[in-house]
Design a protein around this motif. Structure first.
Motif, mmCIF file in Angstrom:
data_model
loop_
_atom_site.group_PDB
_atom_site.id
_atom_site.type_symbol
_atom_site.label_atom_id
_atom_site.label_comp_id
_atom_site.label_asym_id
_atom_site.label_seq_id
_atom_site.Cartn_x
_atom_site.Cartn_y
_atom_site.Cartn_z
ATOM 1 N N GLU A 1 19.661 -10.649 -10.224
ATOM 2 C CA GLU A 1 19.529 -10.253 -11.622
ATOM 3 C C GLU A 1 20.176 -8.916 -11.965
ATOM 4 O OE1 GLU A 1 15.336 -10.299 -12.138
ATOM 5 O OE2 GLU A 1 15.136 -12.467 -11.813
ATOM 6 N N CYS A 2 20.238 -8.022 -11.003
ATOM 7 C CA CYS A 2 20.839 -6.703 -11.280
ATOM 8 C C CYS A 2 22.281 -6.872 -11.755
ATOM 9 C CB CYS A 2 20.792 -5.843 -10.021
ATOM 10 S SG CYS A 2 21.569 -4.219 -10.213
ATOM 11 N N ARG A 3 22.649 -6.140 -12.803
ATOM 12 C CA ARG A 3 23.998 -6.323 -13.359
ATOM 13 C C ARG A 3 25.085 -5.971 -12.351
ATOM 14 N NH1 ARG A 3 22.186 -1.823 -16.766
ATOM 15 N NH2 ARG A 3 23.099 0.138 -16.014
ATOM 16 N N VAL A 4 24.790 -5.044 -11.433
ATOM 17 C CA VAL A 4 25.764 -4.709 -10.391
ATOM 18 C C VAL A 4 25.976 -5.921 -9.474
ATOM 19 C CG1 VAL A 4 26.282 -3.181 -8.447
ATOM 20 C CG2 VAL A 4 25.078 -2.282 -10.467
ATOM 21 N N CYS B 1 20.758 -0.025 -11.028
ATOM 22 C CA CYS B 1 20.877 -0.153 -12.487
ATOM 23 C C CYS B 1 19.869 0.709 -13.227
ATOM 24 C CB CYS B 1 20.731 -1.619 -12.915
ATOM 25 S SG CYS B 1 19.068 -2.294 -12.695
ATOM 26 N N GLY B 2 18.734 1.051 -12.587
ATOM 27 C CA GLY B 2 17.728 1.906 -13.193
ATOM 28 C C GLY B 2 17.049 1.299 -14.396
ATOM 29 N N VAL B 3 17.083 -0.020 -14.538
ATOM 30 C CA VAL B 3 16.541 -0.674 -15.739
ATOM 31 C C VAL B 3 15.264 -1.448 -15.424
ATOM 32 C CG1 VAL B 3 16.984 -2.404 -17.521
ATOM 33 C CG2 VAL B 3 18.809 -0.851 -16.805
ATOM 34 N N SER B 4 15.278 -2.247 -14.366
ATOM 35 C CA SER B 4 14.163 -3.135 -14.068
ATOM 36 C C SER B 4 13.502 -2.783 -12.744
ATOM 37 C CB SER B 4 14.653 -4.596 -14.003
ATOM 38 O OG SER B 4 15.256 -4.984 -15.214
ATOM 39 N N GLU B 5 12.274 -3.283 -12.572
ATOM 40 C CA GLU B 5 11.575 -3.102 -11.310
ATOM 41 C C GLU B 5 12.371 -3.777 -10.196
ATOM 42 O OE1 GLU B 5 7.170 -4.006 -9.340
ATOM 43 O OE2 GLU B 5 7.894 -5.204 -11.030
ATOM 44 N N GLU B 6 12.429 -3.115 -9.060
ATOM 45 C CA GLU B 6 13.210 -3.655 -7.952
ATOM 46 C C GLU B 6 12.397 -4.709 -7.204
ATOM 47 O OE1 GLU B 6 16.056 -1.863 -4.512
ATOM 48 O OE2 GLU B 6 13.910 -1.478 -4.287
ATOM 49 N N THR B 7 12.772 -5.969 -7.407
ATOM 50 C CA THR B 7 12.222 -7.086 -6.659
ATOM 51 C C THR B 7 13.359 -7.717 -5.855
ATOM 52 O OG1 THR B 7 12.670 -8.707 -8.385
ATOM 53 C CG2 THR B 7 10.562 -7.526 -8.518
ATOM 54 N N GLY C 1 0.769 -1.237 0.000
ATOM 55 C CA GLY C 1 0.000 0.000 0.000
ATOM 56 C C GLY C 1 0.800 1.287 0.000
ATOM 57 N N MET C 2 2.116 1.222 -0.134
ATOM 58 C CA MET C 2 2.909 2.456 -0.150
ATOM 59 C C MET C 2 2.926 3.049 -1.554
ATOM 60 S SD MET C 2 6.109 1.802 2.433
ATOM 61 C CE MET C 2 6.506 3.542 2.349
ATOM 62 N N ASN C 3 2.840 4.363 -1.625
ATOM 63 C CA ASN C 3 2.826 5.072 -2.904
ATOM 64 C C ASN C 3 4.261 5.437 -3.287
ATOM 65 O OD1 ASN C 3 2.068 6.445 -5.189
ATOM 66 N ND2 ASN C 3 1.403 8.285 -4.088
ATOM 67 N N ILE C 4 4.819 4.731 -4.248
ATOM 68 C CA ILE C 4 6.190 4.961 -4.692
ATOM 69 C C ILE C 4 6.165 5.296 -6.178
ATOM 70 C CG2 ILE C 4 8.478 3.924 -4.977
ATOM 71 C CD1 ILE C 4 7.883 2.156 -2.583
ATOM 72 N N SER C 5 6.655 6.477 -6.524
ATOM 73 C CA SER C 5 6.579 6.931 -7.923
ATOM 74 C C SER C 5 7.547 6.181 -8.832
ATOM 75 C CB SER C 5 6.864 8.439 -7.994
ATOM 76 O OG SER C 5 8.143 8.728 -7.430
ATOM 77 N N ASN C 6 8.726 5.868 -8.323
ATOM 78 C CA ASN C 6 9.741 5.197 -9.136
ATOM 79 C C ASN C 6 10.056 3.841 -8.518
ATOM 80 O OD1 ASN C 6 11.865 4.394 -10.730
ATOM 81 N ND2 ASN C 6 13.284 5.975 -10.026
ATOM 82 N N VAL C 7 9.657 2.773 -9.224
ATOM 83 C CA VAL C 7 9.845 1.428 -8.678
ATOM 84 C C VAL C 7 11.054 0.738 -9.304
ATOM 85 C CG1 VAL C 7 7.412 1.108 -8.116
ATOM 86 C CG2 VAL C 7 8.257 0.404 -10.375
ATOM 87 N N LEU C 8 11.860 1.481 -10.057
ATOM 88 C CA LEU C 8 13.024 0.876 -10.701
ATOM 89 C C LEU C 8 14.161 0.677 -9.690
ATOM 90 C CD1 LEU C 8 13.175 2.841 -14.082
ATOM 91 C CD2 LEU C 8 12.141 0.600 -13.623
ATOM 92 N N CYS C 9 15.019 -0.272 -9.995
ATOM 93 C CA CYS C 9 16.187 -0.544 -9.163
ATOM 94 C C CYS C 9 17.051 0.707 -9.069
ATOM 95 C CB CYS C 9 16.983 -1.694 -9.767
ATOM 96 S SG CYS C 9 18.569 -2.004 -8.957
#
Length: 413
Positions: free
Chosen positions: A301-304, A288-294, A277-285
């Motif tokens: 999976e993150c290249r870093v 890396c700024g490429v994929s959704e952060e799971t 339920g949290m409102n987060i505008s940017n859900v990217l990692c």
């Protein structure tokens, strides 16, 4: 000493929950894992914090055991004088007209019964001299009391509260039984029960040792509060659960706890925060700024992260750890490698140190805007894992100079 009221247990559990999860501005923080799983034993897939009610009931059960195991102690004789009577055939006596802590202790039996644990069934005895075992009422020969197995003979028994020692004479090679009745058996059923009774008890050897009361469900048959508590914890689990076998005593509790939560996907990555339920505008990692952060993206999976796992694998001189699909698979990988138990345990320490530092580097970028490079993270992994192994294990001979090259095979059994 007393059966705690349910309101008291509830209040204490609330204090524990607030301590574990925390509060901010009078509000609860996110409670990532069900409290029932947090209190569940680690062997049952939980955190192992322990259930207060089950612990309280287990301590109450200990008084049942002590009453049976120590009949000659003063307190036992006082309880018997107050609560026992010749018309009661219960495992332990209880006079409902007498208030006090003993009444609470006996009431615990009903609550355990409702949870699927019968104290009458669980309390077992290894026959010694027979002085702490009631001949008719206790379960000492067979899986039932002789009262229930031979009701016809019990009905005519002269002393229904007799001890085993009252009816037996121990000779050099055998036991002789003298069971007193108000009259001889006079029906076919009574004679049949009499013959079966003698045949059954003749198979039990009475000796000069002390009788030993135990707990049937314990693997060694020994009574302990822990054995009762563990059984109650198991009784509360209604479905099969998978044990988390990767707890490592050489890893600090906070890192162990984080690794467990990461494997359950219960850490505060952006996808999980949005789901709650949290409102987060940017859900990217944030790295890396490429994929959704799971959780799986952050760890595997993150290249870093992938570059970090490649460097860790090179340092450990093991096949590449990179490429694992999730956190659990990544942690289990160490136990597929060849080597001694201690060596694989050290690999597990390094992997948990890597998880911990990947998480800290993520937080540095998310909250402070500082992106740590792979070398800095690897150095921190090496330092943390060295300190953990050095201070928390009993392995001798590991020094920093050799740790830098992970040249430790000859000092690890």
């Amino acid at each position: 000493m007393f059966l705690a009221p349910k309101k008291v247990i509830k209040a204490l559990e609330a204090i524990r929950r607030d301590f574990i999860w925390g509060r901010k501005a009078g509000k609860h923080k996110i409670r990532w894992i069900a409290w029932s799983q947090m209190t569940r034993d680690r062997a049952l897939g939980g955190m192992g914090l322990g259930n207060l009610r089950n612990t309280n009931l287990a301590f109450m059960t200990k008084w049942w055991w002590k009453y049976k195991a120590k009949p000659k102690e003063l307190w036992t004789r006082v309880i018997k004088a107050i609560h026992d009577n010749n018309r009661s055939y219960k495992l332990i006596p209880s006079n409902k007209k007498v208030a006090g802590v003993w009444k609470d202790i006996t009431k615990a039996g009903k609550e355990l019964e409702s949870m699927g644990v019968s104290i009458t069934d669980e309390l077992t005895v290894e026959v010694g001299n027979g002085k702490a075992i009631k001949f008719w009422l206790d379960r000492w020969s067979g899986d039932r009391s002789l009262k229930d197995a031979y009701p016809g003979i019990f009905k005519i028994a002269e002393n229904k509260h007799a001890m085993v020692a009252d009816y037996v004479t121990v000779l050099q090679n055998e036991n002789q039984w003298f069971i007193t009745c108000t009259r001889p058996p006079n029906t076919d059923e009574e004679w049949s029960q009499w013959a079966n009774l003698l045949q059954q008890i003749n198979g039990t050897r009475v000796s000069g040792k002390e009788d030993r009361w135990g707990w049937k469900s314990d693997s060694k048959g020994i009574f302990s509060v822990a054995a009762v508590r563990n059984q109650l914890n198991k009784a509360e689990v209604n479905q099969e659960v998978e044990e988390w076998k990767l707890w490592n005593k050489w890893v600090p509790p906070k890192a162990n706890y984080f690794s467990w939560r990461a494997a359950l996907e219960k850490i505060s990555v952006k996808r999980e925060l949005v789901r709650r339920g949290m409102n987060i505008s940017n859900v990217l990692c944030p790295r890396c700024g490429v994929s959704e952060e799971t959780v799986d993206h952050l760890i595997c999976e993150c290249r870093v992260s992938q570059r970090i796992w490649v460097e860790v694998s090179k340092w450990l001189k093991v096949p590449s750890i990179s490429g694992r699909r999730n956190c659990k698979e990544l942690m289990e990988h160490c136990y597929t490698l060849k080597g001694s138990g201690d060596w694989r345990k050290i690999i597990n320490v390094v992997i948990q140190a890597a998880l911990w530092n990947i998480w800290k580097s993520r937080n540095d970028k998310e909250f402070e805007g500082h992106l740590r490079n792979e070398k800095e993270i690897l150095d921190n992994i090496m330092e943390d894992s060295f300190i953990w192994v050095k201070t928390r294990s009993k392995i001798q001979g590991i020094v920093w100079e050799r740790w830098l090259d992970f040249n430790i095979r000859d000092v690890v059994s």
